[in-house]
Design an enzyme around this catalytic site. Structure first.
Site, mmCIF file in Angstrom:
data_model
loop_
_atom_site.group_PDB
_atom_site.id
_atom_site.type_symbol
_atom_site.label_atom_id
_atom_site.label_comp_id
_atom_site.label_asym_id
_atom_site.label_seq_id
_atom_site.Cartn_x
_atom_site.Cartn_y
_atom_site.Cartn_z
ATOM 1 C CG ASP A 13 -2.009 1.106 1.038
ATOM 2 O OD1 ASP A 13 -3.027 0.802 0.384
ATOM 3 O OD2 ASP A 13 -1.818 2.242 1.522
ATOM 4 C CD GLU A 15 -1.901 6.410 2.117
ATOM 5 O OE1 GLU A 15 -2.583 7.216 1.449
ATOM 6 O OE2 GLU A 15 -2.337 5.318 2.521
ATOM 7 C CG HIS A 151 -7.545 6.974 4.222
ATOM 8 N ND1 HIS A 151 -7.775 6.404 2.988
ATOM 9 C CD2 HIS A 151 -8.770 7.237 4.768
ATOM 10 C CE1 HIS A 151 -9.092 6.330 2.788
ATOM 11 N NE2 HIS A 151 -9.705 6.818 3.843
ATOM 12 C CG ASP A 156 -5.105 1.839 4.129
ATOM 13 O OD1 ASP A 156 -5.760 1.755 5.183
ATOM 14 O OD2 ASP A 156 -5.238 2.776 3.324
#
Length: 481
Positions: A13, A15, A151, A156
């Site tokens: 994952d 960001e 998030h 995540d």
């Protein structure tokens, strides 16, 4: 992938600063190594993106510029990331998003890498069909999977790893093995698209529609082979924001079969004009630039003028090139014996008031000449049908051009009797006349004159018993300009 060792999965994952890999950068990454049954290793780090983090991203992730200012740049950890991903199946929720960012930034760091992908959105759809939502948050709520630090990459990734283990435990048929084959189509398709809808697409000409989650059409396309063309939308690794957003919004596909490529082109154009889909742009911009207009001045005299296309004002004829409009206006002047002072060749001429000085011609005689010229021109514009193959052996496709304008199109009985224009008009669907559609028909009519059947302008005029044999002698200027 190295098949000599036990199959392992890198559950990832990230960001980011935005929605696409080309203009945005990774701010955090987490990788969980999984053997299909349990977690073997976990790694995560903040990443300095080398650019400002937008306030909207901070509001979503909680990651701000101060948090990443002392974090490593991506190229500083690129070798570590590559070592963790190499020879492992790349797993993520909406996998193409994470994959596109990491692959692009690895390339920028001088590392070429590709991997087999597994999307947990698609995997969940196969193992737990029928849920209202397959977002990570909703799936975890439904399956009682805890998510900490939502998030954030670590939170995540951990939740995705638990979800992956849960799905693997339920996957008694080993569905995931089919999904991770090199030629498996699952991983390159939009995550929300029901693949059964794709499987049902025909290998025929027609028009296809992409719908969003509410059923609204967001894209209309045409194809000689519908299934092949739809599939091509999902190939490659395009990292542009528009394509990434486009794929995420596709939930359903529908289609309409057509008899020929021309019918597909015409229907595509008509549907774009009718639906105005969000992601169609090319045909929206295709409009004729010039027109020949007639207007009456303050003294009651009719003028002919070339002007920029105006949607509000009625026109005599549309043109892509100003040169063609000038040619027609000059022929009007010559054939109609119209005084040059009432003909305006400049594109701004419609805004000009009559400034004629000296003795004026008889107004009634002048106006009669202008009206007669326009009327004669209208009569010279052809009425005909373009007949071609239908969607099956029982029918024919039929396009009707009436007085030089696109009237409509549809399908008629292969063995039916259509003695006059009224017979055919009753069987086709009427569409607003469109310059682009008319150009498409014109080009095909010139290419295949044996498929053109002329009619009298009288609506009851008979279709020509035989295709016009000297079609090549009739110029496109006479037919359409």
């Amino acid at each position: 992938m190295n098949r000599s060792k036990k199959q392992e999965f890198a559950i990832v994952d990230i960001e980011t600063t935005g929605g696409n890999a080309k203009s945005s950068r990774i701010t955090e990454i987490a990788i969980v190594i999984h053997d299909g049954n349990r977690v073997l290793h976990r790694w995560e780090t903040l990443v300095n993106p080398g650019m400002e983090i937008p306030n909207s991203i901070f509001a979503l992730t909680g990651i701000d510029n101060d948090m990443v200012k002392d974090a490593p740049m991506f190229e500083d950890v690129a070798s570590d990331i590559h070592a963790l991903l190499k020879d492992r199946v790349f797993v993520a929720h909406n996998v193409n998003f994470d994959y596109s960012f990491i692959r692009f930034q690895l390339q920028e760091a001088g590392i070429e890498w590709s991997s087999i992908k597994l999307c947990t959105v698609r995997y969940a759809r196969k193992i737990k069909p029928g849920l209202l939502s397959y977002s990570l948050g909703r799936l975890c709520d439904y399956l009682d999977i805890p998510i900490e630090n939502r998030h954030r990459a670590g939170g995540d990734a951990d939740a995705t790893a638990i979800l992956f283990g849960y799905l693997r435990a339920l996957d008694t048929a080993q569905v995931f093995q089919e999904m991770i084959k090199h030629k498996a189509i699952d991983q390159r398709f939009p995550p929300h698209l029901n693949l059964r809808e794709f499987e049902q697409l025909p290998h025929t000409p027609g028009v296809y529609y992409f719908h969003d989650r509410n059923g609204k059409v967001i894209y209309v396309g045409k194809a000689i082979n519908i299934k092949k063309r739809v599939s091509s939308h999902f190939t490659g690794n395009n990292i542009q924001a528009q394509r990434q957003n486009f794929l995420k919004e596709i939930y359903h596909i529908s289609y309409e079969r057509c008899g020929t490529e021309l019918m597909s082109l015409l229907l595509e154009c008509a549907e774009i004009k009718r639906l105005w889909p969000k992601y169609n742009r090319a045909l929206k911009r295709y409009e004729p630039k010039f027109a020949l207009f007639s207007y009456e001045d303050q003294n009651g005299y009719l003028h002919l003028a070339i002007g920029k296309m105006n949607r509000v004002q009625d026109f005599i004829q549309l043109f892509q090139r100003e040169y063609d409009a000038i040619q027609l206006l000059q022929s009007f002047m010559k054939e109609g014996e119209i005084n040059a002072q009432f003909c305006h060749f400049g594109t701004a001429s419609l805004a000009i008031k009559s400034t004629i000085r000296g003795e004026l011609p008889d107004r009634e005689l002048h106006n009669t000449r202008v009206e007669r010229c326009i009327d004669e021109w209208s009569k010279r514009r052809p009425s005909y049908v373009f007949i071609d193959q239908g969607r099956n052996v029982e029918e024919k496709s039929c396009i009707v051009i009436e007085n030089g304008r696109f009237y409509g199109m549809g399908y008629i009985d292969q063995y039916g009797q259509h003695a006059c224009l009224d017979d055919i008009r009753a069987e086709v669907k009427v569409y607003p006349s469109n310059h682009y559609m008319l150009e498409l028909v014109r080009q095909m009519a010139e290419r295949y004159p044996n498929k053109v059947h002329f009619m009298n302008n009288n609506p009851k005029g008979l279709v020509a018993a035989e295709p016009v044999s000297n079609y090549d002698k009739i110029t496109s200027d006479r037919l359409f300009h």
